[in-house]
Design an enzyme around this catalytic site. Structure first.
Site, PDB file in Angstrom:
ATOM      1  N   ARG A 236      16.413   1.634  26.590  1.00 20.49           N
ATOM      2  CA  ARG A 236      16.289   1.577  25.126  1.00 20.49           C
ATOM      3  C   ARG A 236      16.332   0.125  24.674  1.00 20.49           C
ATOM      4  O   ARG A 236      17.095  -0.697  25.201  1.00 20.49           O
ATOM      5  CB  ARG A 236      17.448   2.329  24.448  1.00 20.49           C
ATOM      6  CG  ARG A 236      17.327   3.851  24.479  1.00 20.49           C
ATOM      7  CD  ARG A 236      16.215   4.391  23.584  1.00 20.49           C
ATOM      8  NE  ARG A 236      16.141   5.839  23.595  1.00 20.49           N
ATOM      9  CZ  ARG A 236      15.370   6.568  24.396  1.00 20.49           C
ATOM     10  NH1 ARG A 236      14.586   5.976  25.267  1.00 20.49           N
ATOM     11  NH2 ARG A 236      15.350   7.889  24.295  1.00 20.49           N
ATOM     12  N   GLU A 265      11.030   0.077  17.271  1.00 23.47           N
ATOM     13  CA  GLU A 265       9.702   0.526  17.704  1.00 23.47           C
ATOM     14  C   GLU A 265       8.960   1.160  16.544  1.00 23.47           C
ATOM     15  O   GLU A 265       9.595   1.854  15.751  1.00 23.47           O
ATOM     16  CB  GLU A 265       9.841   1.583  18.816  1.00 23.47           C
ATOM     17  CG  GLU A 265      10.339   0.991  20.100  1.00 23.47           C
ATOM     18  CD  GLU A 265      10.520   2.037  21.202  1.00 23.47           C
ATOM     19  OE1 GLU A 265      10.038   3.171  21.054  1.00 23.47           O
ATOM     20  OE2 GLU A 265      11.157   1.691  22.199  1.00 23.47           O
ATOM     21  N   HIS A 283       6.360   2.345  25.178  1.00 20.58           N
ATOM     22  CA  HIS A 283       7.270   3.481  25.402  1.00 20.58           C
ATOM     23  C   HIS A 283       6.568   4.644  26.128  1.00 20.58           C
ATOM     24  O   HIS A 283       6.425   5.742  25.581  1.00 20.58           O
ATOM     25  CB  HIS A 283       7.879   3.955  24.075  1.00 20.58           C
ATOM     26  CG  HIS A 283       9.175   4.684  24.269  1.00 20.58           C
ATOM     27  ND1 HIS A 283      10.226   4.588  23.392  1.00 20.58           N
ATOM     28  CD2 HIS A 283       9.612   5.515  25.263  1.00 20.58           C
ATOM     29  CE1 HIS A 283      11.231   5.348  23.823  1.00 20.58           C
ATOM     30  NE2 HIS A 283      10.870   5.909  24.962  1.00 20.58           N
TER      31      HIS A 283
HETATM   32  P1  NAP Z   1      22.145   9.172  33.008  1.00 21.28           P
HETATM   33  O1  NAP Z   1      21.859   9.997  34.210  1.00 21.28           O
HETATM   34  O2  NAP Z   1      23.190   9.620  32.054  1.00 21.28           O
HETATM   35  O3  NAP Z   1      22.485   7.702  33.538  1.00 21.28           O
HETATM   36  C1  NAP Z   1      23.005   6.711  32.728  1.00 21.28           C
HETATM   37  C2  NAP Z   1      23.785   5.739  33.610  1.00 21.28           C
HETATM   38  O4  NAP Z   1      24.246   4.663  32.781  1.00 21.28           O
HETATM   39  C3  NAP Z   1      24.998   6.360  34.267  1.00 21.28           C
HETATM   40  O5  NAP Z   1      25.014   6.030  35.623  1.00 21.28           O
HETATM   41  C4  NAP Z   1      26.188   5.747  33.533  1.00 21.28           C
HETATM   42  O6  NAP Z   1      27.284   5.574  34.436  1.00 21.28           O
HETATM   43  C5  NAP Z   1      25.606   4.408  33.087  1.00 21.28           C
HETATM   44  N1  NAP Z   1      26.279   3.905  31.891  1.00 21.28           N
HETATM   45  C6  NAP Z   1      26.548   4.562  30.744  1.00 21.28           C
HETATM   46  N2  NAP Z   1      27.208   3.768  29.879  1.00 21.28           N
HETATM   47  C7  NAP Z   1      27.356   2.581  30.509  1.00 21.28           C
HETATM   48  C8  NAP Z   1      27.984   1.367  30.139  1.00 21.28           C
HETATM   49  N3  NAP Z   1      28.596   1.208  28.969  1.00 21.28           N
HETATM   50  N4  NAP Z   1      27.939   0.340  31.026  1.00 21.28           N
HETATM   51  C9  NAP Z   1      27.353   0.491  32.226  1.00 21.28           C
HETATM   52  N5  NAP Z   1      26.736   1.634  32.645  1.00 21.28           N
HETATM   53  C10 NAP Z   1      26.758   2.668  31.777  1.00 21.28           C
HETATM   54  O7  NAP Z   1      20.838   8.959  32.125  1.00 21.28           O
HETATM   55  P2  NAP Z   1      19.308   8.960  32.615  1.00 21.28           P
HETATM   56  O8  NAP Z   1      18.774  10.333  32.556  1.00 21.28           O
HETATM   57  O9  NAP Z   1      19.197   8.174  33.862  1.00 21.28           O
HETATM   58  O10 NAP Z   1      18.649   8.160  31.389  1.00 21.28           O
HETATM   59  C11 NAP Z   1      19.063   6.831  31.098  1.00 21.28           C
HETATM   60  C12 NAP Z   1      18.466   6.355  29.803  1.00 21.28           C
HETATM   61  O11 NAP Z   1      17.077   6.117  29.977  1.00 21.28           O
HETATM   62  C13 NAP Z   1      18.522   7.353  28.648  1.00 21.28           C
HETATM   63  O12 NAP Z   1      19.749   7.262  27.948  1.00 21.28           O
HETATM   64  C14 NAP Z   1      17.348   6.996  27.796  1.00 21.28           C
HETATM   65  O13 NAP Z   1      17.765   6.171  26.717  1.00 21.28           O
HETATM   66  C15 NAP Z   1      16.451   6.190  28.732  1.00 21.28           C
HETATM   67  N6  NAP Z   1      15.123   6.813  28.899  1.00 21.28           N
HETATM   68  C16 NAP Z   1      14.009   6.143  28.539  1.00 21.28           C
HETATM   69  C17 NAP Z   1      12.763   6.725  28.705  1.00 21.28           C
HETATM   70  C18 NAP Z   1      11.492   6.012  28.316  1.00 21.28           C
HETATM   71  O14 NAP Z   1      10.563   6.662  27.850  1.00 21.28           O
HETATM   72  N7  NAP Z   1      11.377   4.719  28.526  1.00 21.28           N
HETATM   73  C19 NAP Z   1      12.648   8.009  29.228  1.00 21.28           C
HETATM   74  C20 NAP Z   1      13.812   8.669  29.617  1.00 21.28           C
HETATM   75  C21 NAP Z   1      15.051   8.060  29.447  1.00 21.28           C
HETATM   76  P3  NAP Z   1      28.804   5.563  33.913  1.00 21.28           P
HETATM   77  O15 NAP Z   1      28.948   6.727  32.984  1.00 21.28           O
HETATM   78  O16 NAP Z   1      29.629   5.654  35.151  1.00 21.28           O
HETATM   79  O17 NAP Z   1      28.986   4.260  33.214  1.00 21.28           O
END
Ligand code: NAP
Length: 317
Positions: A236, A265, A283
């Site tokens: 994001r 965006e 995006h």
């Molecule tokens: P996820 O499985 O929940 O993974 C998020 C990771 O971030 C976890 O390993 C979490 O570990 C870590 N995290 C959370 N808060 C943190 C912090 N303060 N400091 C350091 N690490 C932190 O989520 P995901 O499914 O992989 O998706 C991740 C993100 O990608 C989404 O939230 C979304 O915004 C983005 N996304 C973007 C697109 C796009 O179109 N470009 C598409 C899909 C998703 P801990 O909880 O141990 O910290």
């Protein structure tokens, strides 16, 4: 049948599915509804299927009719929704994890490749014509043996790490909590961002946008990187302070950036447009037909599950 407002046009297969389960209100022109229009249109509805373009802040949520019991977001990220405000009003919020991880990881890898191998400049030169091959023409950074830092080693981060490892990259990561050995898959854990950034020749940002991660890439933290590092962001835009990154790119402290997401965006900071080494996409993370159908179907199933059982496995508040 429950009446559901669906704020954005979905792929036909998913709208057909919604029609079988609910009494849906579709957005046939795919108009971008204002917050007040969402409030007006949700009168008489039981739930809303939102997209990341809908800003469901405290003010908006507080004005929703009391009949609304669920906001099902058509995304894994839910930074567009005030979870506490929804909880206070007794509204469940759900997301669509897992089904978009593969497609988003592909774009995450594209950002790494595009930024490291100077794809923006290459595409421009090929289109302009008149380029000449030479031994030092558009020399980029090779991934083999290069250290990849993954900020947020969750579902998407782990997939990116696996592909990057197969390309010969050496994986480091930071999460708030260390993963099991199995999920680490040989990656090295760093318990703070300074430690991670200092070994990141390339960074892939994969964590959610939260109060904690907002502007995590900023004037101070950009200095933690080795000179000539590459920063990519598939998560994001709110995680990056654009002015700090643009300044670091202009100074060549940061060699290149690969970005799929932006603050405000689609109005990205115009500074990026002037930087040749910025490889920028609009995006596209989850933008494949199969994935978009799977996401919409899951968002629909989340609503169905919620009304049938009183809860939902993908509830996030
Ligand atoms: P996820 O499985 O929940 O993974 C998020 C990771 O971030 C976890 O390993 C979490 O570990 C870590 N995290 C959370 N808060 C943190 C912090 N303060 N400091 C350091 N690490 C932190 O989520 P995901 O499914 O992989 O998706 C991740 C993100 O990608 C989404 O939230 C979304 O915004 C983005 N996304 C973007 C697109 C796009 O179109 N470009 C598409 C899909 C998703 P801990 O909880 O141990 O910290």
């Amino acid at each position: 049948m429950k009446k559901i407002l669906i704020t954005r046009k979905l792929i036909k297969d998913s709208e057909d599915k919604a029609s079988k389960i609910f009494n849906p209100i579709f957005n046939t022109n795919d108009e971008l509804y204002s917050q007040s229009k969402v409030i007006d249109m949700s009168r008489g509805c039981d739930g809303i299927l939102t997209s990341l373009t809908d800003k469901m802040d405290k003010g908006t949520i507080s004005k929703l009719p009391d009949t609304i019991k669920i906001i099902s977001n058509f995304a894994v990220g839910f930074g567009n929704i005030d979870l506490n405000a929804a909880k206070e009003k007794g509204i469940a919020v759900t997301n669509t994890p897992d089904v978009l991880s593969d497609a988003t990881a592909e774009i995450g890898i594209l950002l790494i490749l595009g930024a490291c191998r100077r794809a923006s400049e290459g595409i421009q030169s090929a289109k302009d014509g008149g380029w000449k091959w030479s031994a030092d023409y558009l020399i980029g950074k090779q991934l083999t043996g290069t250290r990849l830092g993954v900020l947020g080693m969750g579902r998407i981060g782990q997939k990116i790490a696996r592909i990057a490892k197969s390309l010969g990259m050496v994986i480091h990561y930071h999460n708030r909590s260390k993963l099991s050995e199995d999920k680490e898959n040989g990656a090295t854990y760093h318990d703070n961002i300074k430690s991670l950034f200092s070994v990141s020749d390339v960074l892939s940002i994969c964590c959610p946008a939260t109060k904690e991660t907002e502007n995590m890439i900023n004037k101070e933290t950009v200095e933690y990187f080795p000179k000539g590092a590459v920063i990519t962001n598939v998560a994001r835009g709110d995680i990056v302070d654009d002015d700090a990154l643009i300044d670091a790119l202009n100074r060549r402290k940061i060699y290149a950036a690969g970005l799929d997401v932006y603050k405000n965006e689609p109005n990205l900071n115009p500074g990026y447009l002037k930087i040749k080494s910025a490889f920028i996409l609009p995006h596209l993370g989850s933008a494949t037909k199969d994935t978009r159908i799977a996401m919409a179907n899951l968002a629909i199933d989340n609503i169905d599950e919620f009304f049938n059982t009183g809860s939902c496995v993908n509830k996030v508040n």
